[in-house]
Structure formats: structure tokens, C-alpha cells
Design a protein around this motif. Sequence first.
Motif, PDB file in Angstrom:
ATOM      1  N   GLN A  56       0.762  -1.257  -0.047  1.00  0.00           N
ATOM      2  CA  GLN A  56       0.134  -0.008   0.109  1.00  0.00           C
ATOM      3  C   GLN A  56       0.728   1.166   0.189  1.00  0.00           C
ATOM      4  O   GLN A  56       0.325   2.478  -0.451  1.00  0.00           O
ATOM      5  CB  GLN A  56      -1.025  -0.018   1.076  1.00  0.00           C
ATOM      6  CG  GLN A  56      -0.124   0.404   2.491  1.00  0.00           C
ATOM      7  CD  GLN A  56      -0.885   0.134   3.712  1.00  0.00           C
ATOM      8  OE1 GLN A  56      -1.584  -1.000   4.163  1.00  0.00           O
ATOM      9  NE2 GLN A  56      -1.116   1.110   4.462  1.00  0.00           N
ATOM     10  N   THR A  90      -5.893  -0.543  -7.308  1.00  0.00           N
ATOM     11  CA  THR A  90      -5.452  -0.538  -5.926  1.00  0.00           C
ATOM     12  C   THR A  90      -4.547   0.806  -5.636  1.00  0.00           C
ATOM     13  O   THR A  90      -4.809   1.398  -4.659  1.00  0.00           O
ATOM     14  CB  THR A  90      -4.399  -1.774  -5.736  1.00  0.00           C
ATOM     15  OG1 THR A  90      -5.098  -2.838  -6.321  1.00  0.00           O
ATOM     16  CG2 THR A  90      -3.732  -1.895  -4.355  1.00  0.00           C
ATOM     17  N   ASP A  94      -5.239   3.544  -2.744  1.00  0.00           N
ATOM     18  CA  ASP A  94      -4.185   3.934  -1.731  1.00  0.00           C
ATOM     19  C   ASP A  94      -3.843   5.510  -1.689  1.00  0.00           C
ATOM     20  O   ASP A  94      -3.662   6.011  -0.779  1.00  0.00           O
ATOM     21  CB  ASP A  94      -2.876   3.082  -2.139  1.00  0.00           C
ATOM     22  CG  ASP A  94      -3.090   1.394  -1.494  1.00  0.00           C
ATOM     23  OD1 ASP A  94      -4.133   1.178  -0.726  1.00  0.00           O
ATOM     24  OD2 ASP A  94      -2.487   0.690  -2.211  1.00  0.00           O
TER      25      ASP A  94
END
Length: 353
Positions: A56, A90, A94
Motif C-alpha cells: 500500500q 489498488t 491507496d
Amino acid sequence: MTALADLLARRIGATGPITVADYMAECLLHPEHGYYSTRDPFGIRGDFTTAPEISQMFGELLGLCLAQAWLDQGAPARFTLAELGPGRGTLMADLLRATRGVTGFHDAARLQLVEASPTLRTLQRRTLGDHPARWLDHAAELPDGPLYLIANEFFDALPIRQFVRSGRGWRERMVGLAEGTLGFGLGPETGLAPLAHRLADTAPGEIVELCPAAAPIMEEIARRISGHGGLALAVDYGGWHSRGDTLQALRGHRRDDPLAAPGEADLTAHVDFEALALAAAPCATAFTTQGEFLSGLGIGSRTERLSQALDGDALASHLAASHRLTDAAEMGRLFKVLAVFPPQGPPPAGFAI
Ligand code: SAH
């Protein structure tokens, strides 16, 4: 034989050999059988893993770099926040989480995602939940105005043409048929203006690559940033100069023959960052390795901070992920970062200039 291999063999049989770029485009984006059109290729069970899927921290740090540039440029009240080829979404998720605390950033941002694959668009919509976003087919559709953009492993998926030096000219590497199966061959010798400068640094027999789609995309981005401000970060594997045959197929985390299973393997090529930087004129550019960039943005202290809440296997895999992103023997040196920012503008955070 895959369904796409059969289709391509019939097409080549009927109309002759195709360029490596045509082959790559069909393999990746054929509407029915293309690699990205039909699946989610990422992660342990997929064919490859990318930086945002490893930790992340990647998306968080890139997000803070964009937000810092937005603040440094006077925090424009409305801007386009864009990503090219967001994969599973993703990185953007993040980035959005990490920038929630930057006053005004989310209110000013209009999120635009450039994505060709319908399957991945659906996945991105799910990952981003109720965050409003617009999906575009091409960077040319991005709104005119300040642009803060990221692209991780996007340019390496764009089709390349390959040329073999022969004397004072070039022969294009083509995909044809040998006894019914796909095989590489060479087209006739031609002189090629875009490769004239490569006669000086290559010898007969060497391969150079051209990515015809990359420069027009970078020109669209640079026109908005030079006119209205912003920052683009392109992260990818490759070097300053294209050299040799870098066409690569990955299937189940292993290298495969690029012609073995069209549509079933990921195909990529190294990014020629010099060509991208030239297309970014009149913007200023900065270039460094992923390892240097993430270290400059403070991945060391972020790794430590997140470590405090972890132990056992979770801690070990967090530390391994940080190492994988930054270490020179892993992704730290092979992956590079090109920043594109307004002429005379200060270089973004993470670039030691
Ligand atoms: N950035 C993501 C995914 C990288 S894979 C990550 O780091 O995990 C490449 C991405 O670019 C995929 O989302 C793929 O569908 C998309 N893509 C490939 N070629 C494209 C094109 N010509 N136009 C738009 N998107 C493309």
C-alpha cells in the motif's frame, strides 16, 4: 493452439505477416480473446505482480507526491486527477486514502481513469467504491486544465515495433507462419527517418524498438501540464534508451515464448524513457530509479511506522515488500520514474536535483 493463435494464423495466411506491434495489440486487447480484455491478471494466482499490489505504501507515497506538487503550484481549485491503466484500482485507492488529510485536495479533484479493458473497469469501479470517477478510452479525452497524473506499468503494455539493423537500413521483425505455426521473420530493408539517429550507436544485426503509441499520449499530457500546471509520474521498467529485443511474455509468473500462447500471456516491452521525455517538451522532466524515488519520499520511515502495528508473518511480509520495491537487486533499479512538470517549475518531491 489458443483461439487467438488460430485467428491470427488464418489472418496471416490470408493477408501476409503482421508487425510485432499488431501482434502485441491483438494479444493484449482483442475484444474477445485479448489478455487484458478477458481477465484479472494480477497477484499471486495471476501472471505477474505490480508495485501497488506489493504494498500500500507505493500508492500512498505517489499520492503524497502529487498532492505536494498541487500545494506547491498554488492548490488550483479544480484539477484532473488521472491514472493511465489502473489495473485493479489498488494504486488509486491507496492514493485517495493517503491524501484524505490534504485540505481541499479531494474537493478539487475530478477523477478520470484511462482504461481499455471492460473487465478491469468493472474491477476498478468495485475497488474505488463510491468515489466518483469517469472512465476514458484514451488520454486525448482528458479535460483541458491542471492535470495530476500517474501511470504505473502502463507504457510497457503499449505495442512496440522491432527493427533489425542491416547495413545502413533496417528490416522490420514480423510475425508470419512457418508450417502452420507462428514464427518471426524479417521484412524488406528500408531507411526509416525515426531511426536515423540510431545508426550511430548500433551495429548490423542489433535490434531497436519503437513504440508508436507512446509519444502521442505523452504529448497530450504535456500540453495540459505546460498550459495549466500539474505533474505526471510515469513508473515503468526500462532505461533511458531502447536497446535490443525486450519483448517479454509472462505466464504464471514465468517467462514464456511470446509467440507460444497469444492472448494467454502478458506481453510487455521495456520503456524508452528518452523517447517519452522528448515527447514531453516543452515541459521539464526529471528521471530517477524507483528505489531512489521511494527513498526520497520517505519509504524508510513509512515502513517503520507501519511496522509498529505488525508482528509475526505480517511484519515479515511488510518488510519484504518494502525491500522488494526499493532494493537495487529487486525492483529498485530496473524500474524508473519519469516526472513531467511545468517548464521552470520546481521538480517534484522525491527527485534529488
Ligand atoms: N497500473 C496497474 C496495472 C498495470 S497493467 C498496476 O500497476 O497494477 C496495464 C494496465 O493498462 C491494465 O489496466 C490494462 O488494461 C491497461 N491498458 C493496456 N493497454 C492500454 C491501452 N492501450 N489503453 C488503455 N489502457 C490500457
